[in-house]
Design a protein around this motif. Structure first.
Motif, mmCIF file in Angstrom:
data_model
loop_
_atom_site.group_PDB
_atom_site.id
_atom_site.type_symbol
_atom_site.label_atom_id
_atom_site.label_comp_id
_atom_site.label_asym_id
_atom_site.label_seq_id
_atom_site.Cartn_x
_atom_site.Cartn_y
_atom_site.Cartn_z
ATOM 1 N N LEU A 1 0.819 -1.210 0.000
ATOM 2 C CA LEU A 1 0.000 0.000 0.000
ATOM 3 C C LEU A 1 0.855 1.263 0.000
ATOM 4 C CD1 LEU A 1 -2.755 -1.073 2.566
ATOM 5 C CD2 LEU A 1 -2.894 -1.085 0.067
ATOM 6 N N ASP A 2 2.069 1.159 0.511
ATOM 7 C CA ASP A 2 2.961 2.317 0.573
ATOM 8 C C ASP A 2 3.590 2.627 -0.778
ATOM 9 O OD1 ASP A 2 4.135 4.394 2.125
ATOM 10 O OD2 ASP A 2 6.026 3.298 2.159
ATOM 11 N N THR A 3 3.682 1.614 -1.645
ATOM 12 C CA THR A 3 4.346 1.803 -2.942
ATOM 13 C C THR A 3 3.374 1.847 -4.116
ATOM 14 O OG1 THR A 3 4.690 -0.599 -3.113
ATOM 15 C CG2 THR A 3 6.475 0.702 -2.157
ATOM 16 N N ILE A 4 2.154 1.356 -3.909
ATOM 17 C CA ILE A 4 1.181 1.292 -5.000
ATOM 18 C C ILE A 4 0.067 2.300 -4.757
ATOM 19 C CG2 ILE A 4 -0.506 -0.159 -6.186
ATOM 20 C CD1 ILE A 4 1.169 -2.568 -5.496
ATOM 21 N N PRO A 5 -0.147 3.233 -5.684
ATOM 22 C CA PRO A 5 -1.254 4.193 -5.526
ATOM 23 C C PRO A 5 -2.597 3.463 -5.551
ATOM 24 C CG PRO A 5 0.281 4.882 -7.262
ATOM 25 C CD PRO A 5 0.616 3.463 -6.925
ATOM 26 N N ILE A 6 -3.507 3.950 -4.757
ATOM 27 C CA ILE A 6 -4.853 3.386 -4.734
ATOM 28 C C ILE A 6 -5.840 4.542 -4.795
ATOM 29 C CG2 ILE A 6 -4.831 3.280 -2.209
ATOM 30 C CD1 ILE A 6 -6.681 0.835 -2.411
ATOM 31 N N SER A 7 -6.846 4.416 -5.633
ATOM 32 C CA SER A 7 -7.794 5.506 -5.834
ATOM 33 C C SER A 7 -8.757 5.604 -4.652
ATOM 34 C CB SER A 7 -8.580 5.288 -7.126
ATOM 35 O OG SER A 7 -9.416 4.144 -7.010
ATOM 36 N N THR A 8 -9.376 6.782 -4.511
ATOM 37 C CA THR A 8 -10.368 6.961 -3.453
ATOM 38 C C THR A 8 -11.583 6.077 -3.694
ATOM 39 O OG1 THR A 8 -11.238 8.880 -4.662
ATOM 40 C CG2 THR A 8 -9.655 9.323 -2.913
ATOM 41 N N ASP A 9 -11.877 5.774 -4.956
ATOM 42 C CA ASP A 9 -12.992 4.868 -5.262
ATOM 43 C C ASP A 9 -12.721 3.479 -4.697
ATOM 44 O OD1 ASP A 9 -14.399 6.821 -6.573
ATOM 45 O OD2 ASP A 9 -13.650 6.283 -8.551
ATOM 46 N N ALA A 10 -11.477 3.007 -4.891
ATOM 47 C CA ALA A 10 -11.115 1.691 -4.369
ATOM 48 C C ALA A 10 -11.098 1.698 -2.849
ATOM 49 C CB ALA A 10 -9.747 1.272 -4.917
ATOM 50 N N LEU A 11 -10.620 2.780 -2.256
ATOM 51 C CA LEU A 11 -10.613 2.882 -0.794
ATOM 52 C C LEU A 11 -12.034 2.833 -0.244
ATOM 53 C CD1 LEU A 11 -7.931 5.596 0.108
ATOM 54 C CD2 LEU A 11 -7.915 3.176 0.725
ATOM 55 N N GLY A 12 -12.946 3.452 -0.992
ATOM 56 C CA GLY A 12 -14.323 3.494 -0.527
ATOM 57 C C GLY A 12 -15.001 2.137 -0.494
ATOM 58 N N GLN A 13 -14.419 1.138 -1.147
ATOM 59 C CA GLN A 13 -14.992 -0.210 -1.156
ATOM 60 C C GLN A 13 -14.629 -0.994 0.105
ATOM 61 O OE1 GLN A 13 -13.619 -2.189 -4.683
ATOM 62 N NE2 GLN A 13 -14.522 -0.704 -6.089
ATOM 63 N N THR A 14 -13.693 -0.476 0.894
ATOM 64 C CA THR A 14 -13.132 -1.257 1.992
ATOM 65 C C THR A 14 -13.069 -0.454 3.286
ATOM 66 O OG1 THR A 14 -10.844 -0.525 1.678
ATOM 67 C CG2 THR A 14 -11.622 -2.298 0.249
ATOM 68 N N GLU A 15 -12.569 -1.134 4.321
ATOM 69 C CA GLU A 15 -12.289 -0.477 5.593
ATOM 70 C C GLU A 15 -10.781 -0.258 5.748
ATOM 71 O OE1 GLU A 15 -14.484 0.608 7.725
ATOM 72 O OE2 GLU A 15 -16.223 -0.161 6.641
ATOM 73 N N LEU A 16 -10.075 -0.216 4.618
ATOM 74 C CA LEU A 16 -8.616 -0.088 4.670
ATOM 75 C C LEU A 16 -8.178 1.171 5.409
ATOM 76 C CD1 LEU A 16 -7.407 -1.297 1.147
ATOM 77 C CD2 LEU A 16 -6.574 -2.123 3.357
ATOM 78 N N ALA A 17 -8.815 2.292 5.119
ATOM 79 C CA ALA A 17 -8.410 3.550 5.759
ATOM 80 C C ALA A 17 -8.551 3.457 7.272
ATOM 81 C CB ALA A 17 -9.243 4.706 5.204
ATOM 82 N N ARG A 18 -9.643 2.867 7.730
ATOM 83 C CA ARG A 18 -9.872 2.730 9.167
ATOM 84 C C ARG A 18 -8.822 1.813 9.805
ATOM 85 N NH1 ARG A 18 -14.476 4.001 11.449
ATOM 86 N NH2 ARG A 18 -15.553 3.837 9.446
ATOM 87 N N ASP A 19 -8.522 0.702 9.138
ATOM 88 C CA ASP A 19 -7.572 -0.254 9.710
ATOM 89 C C ASP A 19 -6.139 0.272 9.686
ATOM 90 O OD1 ASP A 19 -9.566 -2.085 10.307
ATOM 91 O OD2 ASP A 19 -9.404 -3.121 8.383
#
Length: 208
Positions: free
Chosen positions: A91-109
């Protein structure tokens, strides 16, 4: 060692071969229970990002983000720091879009892992979270009529907040409506002065 079923999906450099192979890769990734095999799949994602970044975005949007999120949640629940580090490195080296983030609880975790007692985990989580924060701040709409300021995507707005000291754009003050001066009231009509209409009496003629 790579599973035989996975080899046809990969190019010679160990990355996902093409867009047509992203879906089968995601399906196989769902069924991986072993820690070390999961690390192998994460390494493939890193190689794919270096070779063909576009395929990584297809991976995340196509359901890969949810799988990575599930793996991270499991790593947190079972205190698997090795898996947490591997996921955070991706996750630190690969960009991830806000759309993809919105599908998960990744930001919270990831935010939760910033407080990890494992120094390596906490440092990586902080790095990832700060990068996502910059992306969100750069893409969030400003001057929204309803909110009166910038708003992060609804699915992660409660998790990602503006950093301390950041200036949040605000809506411009409403332009006052020009008032029209009320004309002064006209004075009330007064009665016209009466004109003297009585004629003077005629003087009598002298007698002859």
């Amino acid at each position: 060692m790579l599973p035989d079923a996975l080899k046809p999906l990969l190019s010679l450099n160990g990355s996902i071969k093409s867009s047509a192979h992203v879906g089968p890769f995601i399906i196989m990734m769902k069924a991986v229970p072993d820690l070390f095999q999961r690390v192998t799949y994460l390494n493939i994602l890193t190689r794919t990002n270096l070779a063909t970044p576009m395929l990584i975005q297809e991976f995340f949007i196509g359901g890969g983000a949810r799988i990575v999120g599930d793996w991270l949640r499991e790593a947190i629940d079972t205190n698997q720091d090795t898996l947490s580090v591997s996921i955070l490195q991706v996750l630190d080296t690969i960009p991830i879009s806000t759309d993809a983030l919105g599908q998960t609880e990744l930001a919270r975790d990831v935010k939760k892992l910033k407080k990890s007692k494992t120094e390596r985990v906490a440092a990586l989580a902080s790095s990832v979270f700060e990068k996502w924060m910059r992306v969100i701040m750069a893409t969030a709409p400003v001057n929204m009529p309803a909110a009166g300021g910038f708003a992060a995507p609804a699915s992660i707005a409660s998790t990602v907040s503006a950093p301390a000291g950041a200036i949040t754009p605000s809506a411009p003050a409403p332009t006052p409506i020009a008032t029209i001066a009320t004309p002064p009231a006209l004075p009330s009509a007064t009665a016209a002065p009466r004109v003297q209409t009585t004629l003077p009496k005629p003087t009598p003629a002298p007698a002859p």
